[in-house]
Design an enzyme around this catalytic site. Structure first.
Site, PDB file in Angstrom:
ATOM      1  N   CYS A  32      -5.345  -2.309  38.451  1.00  0.00           N
ATOM      2  CA  CYS A  32      -5.375  -0.978  39.051  1.00  0.00           C
ATOM      3  C   CYS A  32      -6.555  -0.205  38.460  1.00  0.00           C
ATOM      4  O   CYS A  32      -6.977  -0.471  37.342  1.00  0.00           O
ATOM      5  CB  CYS A  32      -4.057  -0.238  38.873  1.00  0.00           C
ATOM      6  SG  CYS A  32      -3.566   0.039  37.170  1.00  0.00           S
ATOM      7  N   PRO A  33      -7.088   0.763  39.191  1.00  0.00           N
ATOM      8  CA  PRO A  33      -8.315   1.439  38.769  1.00  0.00           C
ATOM      9  C   PRO A  33      -8.133   2.510  37.692  1.00  0.00           C
ATOM     10  O   PRO A  33      -9.070   2.818  36.968  1.00  0.00           O
ATOM     11  CB  PRO A  33      -8.832   2.074  40.059  1.00  0.00           C
ATOM     12  CG  PRO A  33      -7.613   2.314  40.874  1.00  0.00           C
ATOM     13  CD  PRO A  33      -6.680   1.185  40.525  1.00  0.00           C
TER      14      PRO A  33
END
Length: 160
Positions: free
Chosen positions: A9-10
């Site tokens: 995930c970013p």
């Protein structure tokens, strides 16, 4: 069965880690082995080795970012989001099992169709001259038709 997975995930590592833990718990509860690589803003944890990938029956990619998939080429692969792995890790694992089974069945069927050749597939007659082709199909075309018929039969079995 043996699986490898990537969660990514970013924005951070918490969601990726929760997704990884859910996948690990569901796999263990169902007597499967899984190695999970976690990629987040904090970096990468538990990088998958080429040996682990080679030994895996299927790959699970649960990401909200783009990742390089080249290292998984040729492996059955299912994709979902990090949220999918948190909320429904069992569903992702079930899809991975189905994909691995389908991939194994296709490989077995392809091997059997390659081995199962008879005189009608020969391009030459017993005396070495080109064989007659009454319907205008070369042996290669006939084998291609057999494979597509085999594919149809496999799909029919899957959806029956």
């Amino acid at each position: 069965m043996k699986f490898v997975a990537v969660t990514s995930c970013p924005t951070g590592i918490a969601h990726c880690q929760m997704a990884a833990e859910n996948l690990e718990q569901v796999a263990a509860a169902n007597d499967h082995a899984i190695d999970v690589e976690v990629q987040g803003a904090m970096g990468q944890e538990n990088e998958l080795s080429s040996e682990a990938i080679a030994a895996a029956d299927a790959v699970i990619v649960a990401t909200d970012t783009s990742i390089t998939r080249d290292r998984f080429e040729g492996k059955p692969l299912v994709e979902g989001s990090v949220k999918d792995a948190i909320a429904d890790a069992e569903g992702l694992l079930e899809r991975a099992i189905a994909e691995a089974d389908s991939h194994a069945t296709a490989a077995t069927d392809d091997a059997e169709s390659t081995e199962a050749t008879d005189d009608s597939d020969s391009d030459t007659a017993s005396d070495g001259r080109p064989a007659a082709d009454p319907v205008g199909l070369s042996a290669t075309s006939r084998r291609g038709e057999d494979r597509s018929s085999g594919l149809f039969a496999r799909l029919k079995r899957l959806f029956s």
